[in-house]
Design a protein around this motif. Structure first.
Motif: not given
Length: 286
Positions: A194-218
């Protein structure tokens, strides 16, 4: 110096974002306001560069008596705040939507990509999607609208399903080892994004996520490890759980599959500052 107004005085994301931006006192001035009553309408928005709209009903309910309230808060209030922001000269409006606009988790692997159309399965998801559509209609060259559709957000003091998993990891001797896959987003990664899209004055759709997918058991295993506890993973319950995923909401949330294609979540600057292991340690430490 950017001046930012957060709507949702007591919202988890709003509180965390205010604290995050507070680390940069020479770059941001941040205020927060409650929109639970009508008093917010008397606030002058004209001094703000950005309105970050975090207010809303965050949990999923199937109670039909709640339907009207969901649309009133998640859709109508969002559009009303956005219109006021535009009329009073705010240049950027950021709205916290949700991955829930794509519907529920599934038994089989499900990857959301750039071609996946929203298909809400409940009025929580639909109220978010209708809010998106409403604020998109008032966007202009002078009024930038940024919509964030995060997956499951977790972190220190978070609500929702993560605390349930944390409790399970600290108390259960055995936990199901399901081969599911989830996108998740640690609160620090979200706040930095959010800080970066404020700095860059962005518009549009965004889908941030962690680098890793995870399993619930993990997730459960890593939480247990932080607390010095050993938990046994077993696949013995998997056939029963798979049959229950489509029928019970809580089972679906914990053991269903729902991920964003990683290509949707790339950004020109790095916001994924916490890897999964570190994020669990930060979340669980006292």
């Amino acid at each position: 110096m950017k001046k930012i107004l957060i709507t949702g005085l007591n919202s988890y994301i709003g509180i965390k974002l205010k604290g995050w931006l507070g680390k940069y006192p020479d770059q941001y001035i941040v205020d927060a306001v409650s929109v639970r009553n009508e008093s917010w309408k008397g606030i002058d928005f004209s001094s703000y560069d950005v309105v970050f709209h975090a207010a809303g009903i965050a949990h999923v309910s199937t109670d039909p008596n709640m339907k009207e309230l969901y649309y009133k808060v998640n859709r109508d209030l969002t559009i009303e705040v956005a219109k006021k922001a535009k009329e009073e000269g705010v240049s950027q409006f950021i709205f916290m939507s949700s991955i829930i606009v794509y519907g529920d988790s599934t038994v089989s692997e499900r990857v959301i990509n750039q071609f996946t159309e929203p298909s809400p399965s409940n009025f929580y998801g639909d109220s978010k999607l209708q809010a998106e559509k409403g604020i998109a209609l008032i966007e202009s060259s002078e009024f930038k609208v940024a919509i964030i559709r995060p997956p499951m957000i977790y972190g220190k003091d978070s609500k929702g399903n993560y605390p349930k998993l944390s409790k399970a990891a600290r108390t259960l001797p055995v936990f199901p080892d399901m081969d599911n896959k989830r996108s998740m987003l640690h609160i620090d990664n979200l706040c930095e994004f959010i800080r970066l899209i404020i700095d860059n004055e962005e518009r549009g759709l965004f889908f941030p996520q962690n680098k890793e997918y995870v399993r619930t058991s993990e997730i459960v295993q890593r939480i247990a490890r932080v607390h010095g506890k050993r938990i046994i993973s077993t696949k013995i319950f998997n056939p029963v759980l798979k049959s229950l995923v489509p029928r019970f909401s809580i089972i679906n949330k914990l053991f269903g599959n729902l991920v964003y294609d990683q290509s949707l979540s790339t950004y020109k600057e790095n916001y994924q500052i916490r890897d999964f292991s570190e994020s669990i340690e930060l979340t669980e430490k006292k």
